[in-house]
Motif scaffolding. Structure first.
Motif, PDB file in Angstrom:
ATOM      1  N   SER A 129       0.837  -1.200   0.000  1.00 56.56           N
ATOM      2  CA  SER A 129       0.000   0.000   0.000  1.00 56.56           C
ATOM      3  C   SER A 129       0.871   1.248   0.000  1.00 56.56           C
ATOM      4  O   SER A 129       0.585   2.233  -0.692  1.00 56.56           O
ATOM      5  N   LEU A 130       1.980   1.181   0.734  1.00 53.94           N
ATOM      6  CA  LEU A 130       2.896   2.318   0.762  1.00 53.94           C
ATOM      7  C   LEU A 130       3.489   2.546  -0.628  1.00 53.94           C
ATOM      8  O   LEU A 130       3.557   3.682  -1.115  1.00 53.94           O
ATOM      9  N   ALA A 131       3.878   1.442  -1.281  1.00 53.25           N
ATOM     10  CA  ALA A 131       4.484   1.560  -2.609  1.00 53.25           C
ATOM     11  C   ALA A 131       3.495   2.130  -3.601  1.00 53.25           C
ATOM     12  O   ALA A 131       3.824   3.022  -4.394  1.00 53.25           O
ATOM     13  N   ILE A 132       2.270   1.631  -3.552  1.00 57.52           N
ATOM     14  CA  ILE A 132       1.254   2.125  -4.493  1.00 57.52           C
ATOM     15  C   ILE A 132       1.028   3.620  -4.278  1.00 57.52           C
ATOM     16  O   ILE A 132       0.940   4.400  -5.227  1.00 57.52           O
ATOM     17  N   MET A 133       0.999   4.007  -2.996  1.00 62.57           N
ATOM     18  CA  MET A 133       0.815   5.428  -2.698  1.00 62.57           C
ATOM     19  C   MET A 133       1.982   6.233  -3.272  1.00 62.57           C
ATOM     20  O   MET A 133       1.773   7.270  -3.905  1.00 62.57           O
ATOM     21  N   LEU A 134       3.190   5.726  -3.087  1.00 61.03           N
ATOM     22  CA  LEU A 134       4.353   6.494  -3.543  1.00 61.03           C
ATOM     23  C   LEU A 134       4.431   6.533  -5.070  1.00 61.03           C
ATOM     24  O   LEU A 134       4.871   7.526  -5.647  1.00 61.03           O
ATOM     25  N   VAL A 135       3.987   5.456  -5.714  1.00 69.22           N
ATOM     26  CA  VAL A 135       3.997   5.446  -7.184  1.00 69.22           C
ATOM     27  C   VAL A 135       3.090   6.564  -7.708  1.00 69.22           C
ATOM     28  O   VAL A 135       3.384   7.208  -8.717  1.00 69.22           O
ATOM     29  N   THR A 136       1.994   6.810  -6.976  1.00 65.59           N
ATOM     30  CA  THR A 136       1.065   7.860  -7.406  1.00 65.59           C
ATOM     31  C   THR A 136       1.773   9.199  -7.580  1.00 65.59           C
ATOM     32  O   THR A 136       1.334  10.038  -8.349  1.00 65.59           O
ATOM     33  N   ALA A 137       2.864   9.381  -6.860  1.00 72.10           N
ATOM     34  CA  ALA A 137       3.576  10.656  -6.928  1.00 72.10           C
ATOM     35  C   ALA A 137       4.058  10.952  -8.349  1.00 72.10           C
ATOM     36  O   ALA A 137       4.318  12.103  -8.687  1.00 72.10           O
ATOM     37  N   PHE A 138       4.181   9.906  -9.159  1.00 70.10           N
ATOM     38  CA  PHE A 138       4.654  10.112 -10.532  1.00 70.10           C
ATOM     39  C   PHE A 138       3.495  10.199 -11.515  1.00 70.10           C
ATOM     40  O   PHE A 138       3.690  10.270 -12.715  1.00 70.10           O
ATOM     41  N   TRP A 139       2.271  10.165 -11.003  1.00 71.58           N
ATOM     42  CA  TRP A 139       1.110  10.210 -11.875  1.00 71.58           C
ATOM     43  C   TRP A 139       0.593  11.642 -11.993  1.00 71.58           C
ATOM     44  O   TRP A 139       1.102  12.555 -11.356  1.00 71.58           O
ATOM     45  N   THR A 140      -0.439  11.806 -12.788  1.00 70.52           N
ATOM     46  CA  THR A 140      -1.004  13.138 -12.973  1.00 70.52           C
ATOM     47  C   THR A 140      -2.465  13.151 -12.533  1.00 70.52           C
ATOM     48  O   THR A 140      -3.072  12.102 -12.322  1.00 70.52           O
ATOM     49  N   THR A 141      -3.003  14.340 -12.418  1.00 65.83           N
ATOM     50  CA  THR A 141      -4.393  14.494 -12.022  1.00 65.83           C
ATOM     51  C   THR A 141      -5.129  15.269 -13.098  1.00 65.83           C
ATOM     52  O   THR A 141      -4.583  16.230 -13.638  1.00 65.83           O
ATOM     53  N   ASP A 142      -6.334  14.837 -13.386  1.00 70.20           N
ATOM     54  CA  ASP A 142      -7.155  15.632 -14.286  1.00 70.20           C
ATOM     55  C   ASP A 142      -7.551  16.907 -13.550  1.00 70.20           C
ATOM     56  O   ASP A 142      -8.164  16.846 -12.494  1.00 70.20           O
TER      57      ASP A 142
ATOM     58  N   THR B 165     -11.716  17.160 -13.034  1.00 71.42           N
ATOM     59  CA  THR B 165     -12.454  16.216 -12.193  1.00 71.42           C
ATOM     60  C   THR B 165     -11.629  15.768 -10.990  1.00 71.42           C
ATOM     61  O   THR B 165     -12.124  15.030 -10.160  1.00 71.42           O
ATOM     62  N   SER B 166     -10.369  16.168 -10.896  1.00 67.06           N
ATOM     63  CA  SER B 166      -9.388  15.714  -9.920  1.00 67.06           C
ATOM     64  C   SER B 166      -9.287  14.188  -9.851  1.00 67.06           C
ATOM     65  O   SER B 166      -9.003  13.629  -8.807  1.00 67.06           O
ATOM     66  N   ARG B 167      -9.505  13.515 -10.969  1.00 67.35           N
ATOM     67  CA  ARG B 167      -9.307  12.076 -11.006  1.00 67.35           C
ATOM     68  C   ARG B 167      -7.838  11.802 -11.341  1.00 67.35           C
ATOM     69  O   ARG B 167      -7.258  12.468 -12.189  1.00 67.35           O
ATOM     70  N   VAL B 168      -7.270  10.815 -10.662  1.00 65.61           N
ATOM     71  CA  VAL B 168      -5.852  10.504 -10.861  1.00 65.61           C
ATOM     72  C   VAL B 168      -5.672   9.653 -12.110  1.00 65.61           C
ATOM     73  O   VAL B 168      -6.426   8.709 -12.331  1.00 65.61           O
ATOM     74  N   LYS B 169      -4.677  10.041 -12.937  1.00 64.15           N
ATOM     75  CA  LYS B 169      -4.414   9.284 -14.159  1.00 64.15           C
ATOM     76  C   LYS B 169      -3.002   8.734 -14.121  1.00 64.15           C
ATOM     77  O   LYS B 169      -2.056   9.473 -13.887  1.00 64.15           O
ATOM     78  N   PRO B 170      -2.843   7.415 -14.376  1.00 60.88           N
ATOM     79  CA  PRO B 170      -1.499   6.841 -14.403  1.00 60.88           C
ATOM     80  C   PRO B 170      -0.670   7.471 -15.522  1.00 60.88           C
ATOM     81  O   PRO B 170      -1.209   7.921 -16.524  1.00 60.88           O
ATOM     82  N   GLY B 171       0.618   7.467 -15.345  1.00 60.65           N
ATOM     83  CA  GLY B 171       1.515   8.049 -16.334  1.00 60.65           C
ATOM     84  C   GLY B 171       2.864   8.188 -15.679  1.00 60.65           C
ATOM     85  O   GLY B 171       3.126   7.565 -14.643  1.00 60.65           O
ATOM     86  N   PHE B 172       3.730   8.968 -16.270  1.00 57.50           N
ATOM     87  CA  PHE B 172       4.988   9.231 -15.578  1.00 57.50           C
ATOM     88  C   PHE B 172       5.349  10.691 -15.743  1.00 57.50           C
ATOM     89  O   PHE B 172       5.501  11.186 -16.854  1.00 57.50           O
ATOM     90  N   THR B 173       5.439  11.384 -14.621  1.00 57.52           N
ATOM     91  CA  THR B 173       5.858  12.769 -14.673  1.00 57.52           C
ATOM     92  C   THR B 173       6.632  13.102 -13.406  1.00 57.52           C
ATOM     93  O   THR B 173       6.377  12.518 -12.345  1.00 57.52           O
ATOM     94  N   LEU B 174       7.590  13.986 -13.560  1.00 56.70           N
ATOM     95  CA  LEU B 174       8.326  14.454 -12.380  1.00 56.70           C
ATOM     96  C   LEU B 174       7.829  15.827 -11.967  1.00 56.70           C
ATOM     97  O   LEU B 174       8.403  16.461 -11.087  1.00 56.70           O
ATOM     98  N   ASP B 175       6.742  16.272 -12.594  1.00 57.15           N
ATOM     99  CA  ASP B 175       6.221  17.617 -12.329  1.00 57.15           C
ATOM    100  C   ASP B 175       5.938  17.848 -10.855  1.00 57.15           C
ATOM    101  O   ASP B 175       6.195  18.928 -10.329  1.00 57.15           O
TER     102      ASP B 175
END
Lengths: 394, 294
Positions: free
Chosen positions: B44-57, B60-70
């Motif tokens: 669960s910790l890893a999944i949460m941390l992976v989210t840090a590289f994702w983006t948000t619409d 709608t503030s829905r989280v979208k998988p992807g890769f960004t360092l923004d």
């Protein structure tokens, strides 16, 4: 003031018209730059007719909207057991609705567009809600935040303004302007309460609309980069004078504890101080406010119970009971004629006074498309606001 | 004889099998804790941390998988975020130091000076706050620190007024919240020091403070560090104190809380900050060698 407030709905209506034609051709999301407000909404079917009531109804609501005083009678009448989940913020409501575990939500305007555009809520068949009729007050019908592309997505519950609350023992002269909370030379510096949410940026924008007309703000929820920057600067100036950024949990003790003597608040919270020395006023610049509506989840497991609930709570007496319990203007104007007590409540909250509510900018989700109809610039969205908010509090 | 005793022995298939298969023994021992550790805790910790590289619409503030360092770029470039991280670090260090400063003399008094009855009363007093809910304690602190609250009322005759809501009150509140986590390990460590060490120190002419500095403190280091890990990391992640007694104070947790619904990737990216700070802290602690004694 009235003129520019009228301009916004007209621009919105025009933009929606464009959106309807635009969507049929490209079907995509906002195409920015060629037609103003274009919002692509997932195609969710509407209920055509009612069936048998299910056994239970799961509602996400603001505190005070679903109480045994009227929910028990509903259960007795319809057989639908009401389960309530209280949410503290609009953002929480949006997240909860996306879990798919809830049928209804009492969404405020800053949540509703997000729910509609993401396909979380379904269009409503108002013919199945007989109590949603002519008695619904004028200003709560067909607003952008619950009516899109000609479809109704929300059944109004009530509305209120974010008033200026003050301690009349300290602030002896009734303030008629928000300047007491924004200007550097405010005599109450260090004793000012400010709302702890990015949507509070709109409050700064409303003040700028009046006092820095050069910025050209015509709608506090449609700010371009420059305008957002100006609002953020104003908020940063205020930051040095803020005693406390409040949430509903801290507002009351902030005033009664003496830390704050003036600041934005809600009527319901002012009442909760149970002390008449705390007074409220709607300053001349106008104010932000909220307008709440029931919205039905797309994948609701109990749509029939939900329709029954929306109809039940739109009846004058029940709608009024919710409004009185929460401390807001009811959506159903017929409530005001029911009794002297009801009349007094409606008068206090200016329930049917559209002139009053013309000064109130109801919360709306800021989005990339300028809600004021401008097409030559890109506006800032709510995420930009959230980022800006962090810089205000440094 | 030997055949008879073999017949008498009842077969024990499970223990026999485990005896014959050391790997099976290991697996049966570790399966349960590893399921918890990896499946629930780490995953669960890893999944949460992976989210840090994702983006948000943004709409709608829905989280979208992807890769960004923004999200990390924002942390680095927005001055307000850096300021908030520094402020939080300062508060966490202050809380830790204050807790330590109070714990040591209290522990010495409890274990070496106080009689059994007083010791029991003090032990109850130290742990008493743990019996109440976290929110109740924070709101209690809010009420005593308001303008019209207890402290201002008590200080008024002296012509002083309390600090009001702000960084100082947040620090005091966090000390109140986490003090038992420092005081209990320190007390346990002091209680284990043989009394004759104090006698010896006294015989050699050392007074109270010198005894604490040269005899007690070195023996206490491991438990002080253990306690500091609690007070430091718990303070780093806290946001409710900032909300209730911080006035306009913003901490790392406040920014995470503000973004958790609207921009989860940014919140996840920000959660790296306390993780990095704690890792740096543990690294520094490890160099002192104190962790070897835990």
């Amino acid at each position: 003031m009235n003129k520019k407030l009228l301009a916004a709905p007209i621009a919105m209506a025009a933009a929606l018209g464009l959106a309807l034609t635009g969507c049929s051709t490209d079907g995509g999301t906002a195409a920015g730059g060629d037609g103003g407000l274009q919002i692509d909404v997932p195609d969710v079917p509407m209920m055509e007719k009612l069936g048998a009531n299910e056994k239970e109804l799961n509602i996400v609501a603001w505190s005070g909207f679903v109480e045994p005083a009227w929910a028990d009678k509903f259960t007795a009448d319809t057989g639908c057991v009401v389960n309530r989940k209280v949410a503290a913020t609009s953002d929480e409501m949006v997240q909860l609705m996306r879990t798919g575990e809830y049928d209804l939500v009492s969404a405020s305007g800053d949540a509703s567009l997000r729910l509609i555009v993401d396909g979380n809520v379904q269009p409503l068949n108002t013919e199945l809600i007989p109590n949603f009729g002519d008695d619904i007050v004028e200003g709560m019908k067909g607003q952008l935040y619950d009516t899109l592309n000609g479809n109704v997505y929300g059944i109004p519950i009530g509305r209120g303004a974010n008033i200026l609350e003050y301690n009349s023992e300290v602030v002896t002269e009734t303030p008629d302007s928000w300047s007491v909370v924004w200007e550097k030379d405010s005599p109450y510096a260090g004793k000012i309460a400010a709302y702890d949410s990015p949507i509070y940026i709109a409050d700064a924008a409303i003040y700028l609309m009046e006092h820095q007309p050069d910025l050209g703000i015509t709608n506090p929820y449609a700010l371009d980069q420059e305008q957002l920057k100006a609002a953020t600067e104003l908020l940063k100036q205020q930051n040095a004078m803020v005693s406390e950024y409040w949430s509903p949990a801290t507002n009351v003790t902030s005033f009664t504890g003496g830390n704050s003597v003036v600041g934005t608040s809600w009527e319901v919270l002012r009442k909760a101080t149970q002390d008449e020395k705390f007074k409220s006023v709607l300053p001349k610049e106008g104010a932000t406010g909220w307008s709440d509506a029931w919205m039905l989840a797309t994948d609701s497991k109990s749509p029939n119970c939900a329709y029954a609930w929306m109809d039940y709570t739109s009846a004058p007496d029940v709608n009024g009971a919710i409004a009185m319990n929460f401390g807001m203007g009811p959506a159903n104007g017929a409530f005001c004629e029911l009794s002297d007590e009801a009349k007094a409540h409606c008068d206090y909250f200016n329930a049917t006074d559209e002139e009053y509510y013309k000064q109130v900018w109801f919360w709306t989700t800021p989005i990339d498309q300028c809600l004021d109809g401008r097409t030559d610039v890109k506006c800032t969205n709510y995420q930009d606001w959230t980022n800006a908010w962090a810089t205000v509090k440094g | 004889m030997s055949t008879q005793s073999a017949l008498q022995r009842k077969p024990r298939p499970i223990s026999t099998a485990l005896y014959r298969h050391p790997k099976g023994r290991l697996a049966s021992l570790l399966t349960l804790p590893m399921t918890w550790l990896v499946g629930v805790y780490i995953l669960s910790l890893a999944i949460m941390l992976v989210t840090a590289f994702w983006t948000t619409d943004p709409f709608t503030s829905r989280v979208k998988p992807g890769f960004t360092l923004d999200n990390f770029a924002q942390l680095a470039t927005v001055p307000a975020y850096g300021m908030t991280a520094l402020r939080t670090l300062g508060i966490a260090l202050a809380v830790t130091l204050i807790c330590a400063a109070f714990s040591v003399p209290l522990a010495v008094f409890m274990s070496q000076v106080a009689g059994p009855k007083l010791r029991a009363v003090l032990a109850v007093l130290v742990t008493l706050p743990l019996w109440a809910g976290y929110l109740v304690k924070v709101i209690g602190m809010r009420l005593v620190w308001t303008e019209n609250g207890f402290f201002n009322w008590a200080l008024e005759p002296l012509g002083i007024s309390g600090p009001g809501f702000g960084v100082l009150t947040v620090t005091l509140t966090l000390v109140y919240l986490w003090f038992p986590y420092m005081a209990i390990p320190v007390y346990t460590a002091v209680a284990q020091i043989p009394p004759n060490l104090f006698d010896a120190s006294s015989d050699l002419g050392a007074r109270g403070f010198r005894t604490i500095r040269t005899v007690v403190a070195p023996l206490l280091m491991p438990s002080l560090i253990a306690g500091s890990i609690f007070t430091f990391s718990l303070s780093l992640g806290d946001y409710i104190s900032a909300m209730y007694v911080g006035g306009s104070t913003q901490m790392i947790g406040s920014i995470i809380a503000q973004n958790i619904n609207l921009n989860p990737p940014l919140a996840a990216a920000f959660s790296f900050v306390p993780i990095v700070l704690v890792i740096v802290y543990l690294g520094a602690v490890r160099r002192t060698g104190a962790l070897n004694n835990l």
